[in-house]
Design a protein around this motif. Structure first.
Motif, PDB file in Angstrom:
ATOM      1  N   GLY A  44      14.201  15.432 -63.633  1.00  0.00           N
ATOM      2  CA  GLY A  44      14.975  14.706 -62.637  1.00  0.00           C
ATOM      3  C   GLY A  44      14.564  15.119 -61.240  1.00  0.00           C
ATOM      4  O   GLY A  44      13.678  15.956 -61.047  1.00  0.00           O
ATOM      5  N   LYS A  45      15.235  14.540 -60.250  1.00  0.00           N
ATOM      6  CA  LYS A  45      14.910  14.831 -58.858  1.00  0.00           C
ATOM      7  C   LYS A  45      16.174  14.778 -58.002  1.00  0.00           C
ATOM      8  O   LYS A  45      17.134  14.094 -58.343  1.00  0.00           O
ATOM      9  CB  LYS A  45      13.921  13.805 -58.302  1.00  0.00           C
ATOM     10  CG  LYS A  45      12.575  13.829 -58.973  1.00  0.00           C
ATOM     11  CD  LYS A  45      11.660  12.789 -58.359  1.00  0.00           C
ATOM     12  CE  LYS A  45      10.334  12.787 -59.094  1.00  0.00           C
ATOM     13  NZ  LYS A  45       9.415  11.797 -58.564  1.00  0.00           N
ATOM     14  N   ILE A  46      16.126  15.485 -56.888  1.00  0.00           N
ATOM     15  CA  ILE A  46      17.172  15.390 -55.876  1.00  0.00           C
ATOM     16  C   ILE A  46      16.476  15.267 -54.530  1.00  0.00           C
ATOM     17  O   ILE A  46      15.454  15.917 -54.291  1.00  0.00           O
ATOM     18  CB  ILE A  46      18.138  16.600 -55.902  1.00  0.00           C
ATOM     19  CG1 ILE A  46      19.291  16.384 -54.913  1.00  0.00           C
ATOM     20  CG2 ILE A  46      17.420  17.899 -55.679  1.00  0.00           C
ATOM     21  CD1 ILE A  46      20.427  17.388 -55.035  1.00  0.00           C
ATOM     22  N   SER A  47      17.008  14.405 -53.687  1.00  0.00           N
ATOM     23  CA  SER A  47      16.434  14.255 -52.345  1.00  0.00           C
ATOM     24  C   SER A  47      17.583  14.104 -51.347  1.00  0.00           C
ATOM     25  O   SER A  47      18.722  13.876 -51.715  1.00  0.00           O
ATOM     26  CB  SER A  47      15.503  13.046 -52.284  1.00  0.00           C
ATOM     27  OG  SER A  47      16.207  11.853 -52.546  1.00  0.00           O
ATOM     28  N   ILE A  48      17.230  14.265 -50.087  1.00  0.00           N
ATOM     29  CA  ILE A  48      18.229  14.197 -49.018  1.00  0.00           C
ATOM     30  C   ILE A  48      17.734  13.300 -47.904  1.00  0.00           C
ATOM     31  O   ILE A  48      16.545  13.265 -47.591  1.00  0.00           O
ATOM     32  CB  ILE A  48      18.552  15.609 -48.462  1.00  0.00           C
ATOM     33  CG1 ILE A  48      19.594  15.517 -47.351  1.00  0.00           C
ATOM     34  CG2 ILE A  48      17.303  16.323 -48.024  1.00  0.00           C
ATOM     35  CD1 ILE A  48      20.076  16.838 -46.805  1.00  0.00           C
ATOM     36  N   GLN A  49      18.672  12.565 -47.331  1.00  0.00           N
ATOM     37  CA  GLN A  49      18.451  11.811 -46.096  1.00  0.00           C
ATOM     38  C   GLN A  49      19.558  12.268 -45.163  1.00  0.00           C
ATOM     39  O   GLN A  49      20.733  12.264 -45.547  1.00  0.00           O
ATOM     40  CB  GLN A  49      18.578  10.311 -46.319  1.00  0.00           C
ATOM     41  CG  GLN A  49      17.474   9.708 -47.148  1.00  0.00           C
ATOM     42  CD  GLN A  49      17.755   8.236 -47.340  1.00  0.00           C
ATOM     43  OE1 GLN A  49      18.694   7.869 -48.024  1.00  0.00           O
ATOM     44  NE2 GLN A  49      16.935   7.411 -46.720  1.00  0.00           N
ATOM     45  N   SER A  50      19.204  12.694 -43.961  1.00  0.00           N
ATOM     46  CA  SER A  50      20.225  13.211 -43.073  1.00  0.00           C
ATOM     47  C   SER A  50      19.752  13.249 -41.632  1.00  0.00           C
ATOM     48  O   SER A  50      18.565  13.357 -41.362  1.00  0.00           O
ATOM     49  CB  SER A  50      20.611  14.635 -43.504  1.00  0.00           C
ATOM     50  OG  SER A  50      21.587  15.161 -42.644  1.00  0.00           O
ATOM     51  N   GLU A  51      20.719  13.161 -40.746  1.00  0.00           N
ATOM     52  CA  GLU A  51      20.497  13.360 -39.327  1.00  0.00           C
ATOM     53  C   GLU A  51      21.649  14.204 -38.812  1.00  0.00           C
ATOM     54  O   GLU A  51      22.782  14.091 -39.292  1.00  0.00           O
ATOM     55  CB  GLU A  51      20.484  12.031 -38.577  1.00  0.00           C
ATOM     56  CG  GLU A  51      19.295  11.141 -38.882  1.00  0.00           C
ATOM     57  CD  GLU A  51      19.349   9.867 -38.057  1.00  0.00           C
ATOM     58  OE1 GLU A  51      19.599   9.947 -36.843  1.00  0.00           O
ATOM     59  OE2 GLU A  51      19.157   8.796 -38.642  1.00  0.00           O
ATOM     60  N   ILE A  52      21.362  15.028 -37.812  1.00  0.00           N
ATOM     61  CA  ILE A  52      22.403  15.859 -37.226  1.00  0.00           C
ATOM     62  C   ILE A  52      23.517  14.966 -36.673  1.00  0.00           C
ATOM     63  O   ILE A  52      23.254  13.941 -36.051  1.00  0.00           O
ATOM     64  CB  ILE A  52      21.827  16.762 -36.121  1.00  0.00           C
ATOM     65  CG1 ILE A  52      20.808  17.722 -36.727  1.00  0.00           C
ATOM     66  CG2 ILE A  52      22.927  17.531 -35.407  1.00  0.00           C
ATOM     67  CD1 ILE A  52      20.087  18.573 -35.717  1.00  0.00           C
ATOM     68  N   ASN A  53      24.737  15.340 -36.924  1.00  0.00           N
ATOM     69  CA  ASN A  53      25.951  14.643 -36.489  1.00  0.00           C
ATOM     70  C   ASN A  53      26.137  13.262 -37.104  1.00  0.00           C
ATOM     71  O   ASN A  53      26.977  12.499 -36.642  1.00  0.00           O
ATOM     72  CB  ASN A  53      26.014  14.545 -34.955  1.00  0.00           C
ATOM     73  CG  ASN A  53      26.044  15.900 -34.302  1.00  0.00           C
ATOM     74  OD1 ASN A  53      26.704  16.812 -34.774  1.00  0.00           O
ATOM     75  ND2 ASN A  53      25.316  16.045 -33.219  1.00  0.00           N
ATOM     76  N   LYS A  54      25.363  12.929 -38.129  1.00  0.00           N
ATOM     77  CA  LYS A  54      25.517  11.629 -38.780  1.00  0.00           C
ATOM     78  C   LYS A  54      25.737  11.752 -40.280  1.00  0.00           C
ATOM     79  O   LYS A  54      25.759  10.762 -40.973  1.00  0.00           O
ATOM     80  CB  LYS A  54      24.299  10.753 -38.495  1.00  0.00           C
ATOM     81  CG  LYS A  54      24.197  10.353 -37.043  1.00  0.00           C
ATOM     82  CD  LYS A  54      23.125   9.321 -36.841  1.00  0.00           C
ATOM     83  CE  LYS A  54      23.084   8.894 -35.382  1.00  0.00           C
ATOM     84  NZ  LYS A  54      22.079   7.859 -35.155  1.00  0.00           N
TER      85      LYS A  54
END
Length: 70
Positions: A44-54
């Motif tokens: 399996g896999k895990i990934s992240i999408q993120s921006e500071i304060n969002k």
């Protein structure tokens, strides 16, 4: 949540890593490392999408069956 700086995305999956000093956070820094290890064991896999304060979005892919191709 506060979001996670993209420059830290790889770091958060390492053992004993927290984004705040130990005296400011109760976590051990093992949670995401354990999840990633378990997912890798089952292909399996895990990934992240993120921006500071969002905020952050974690995507988890868990196969129906364990792959025998390694």
């Amino acid at each position: 949540g506060p979001g996670i700086d993209p420059s830290l995305h790889k770091k958060i999956f390492q053992k004993f890593q927290t984004l705040k000093p130990r005296d400011e956070v109760e976590g051990s820094g093992l949670g995401l490392a354990m999840i990633e290890k378990a997912l890798m064991n089952y292909s399996g896999k895990i990934s992240i999408q993120s921006e500071i304060n969002k905020g952050a979005i974690f995507t988890v892919i868990w196969p129906k069956t364990k792959s025998t191709d390694k």
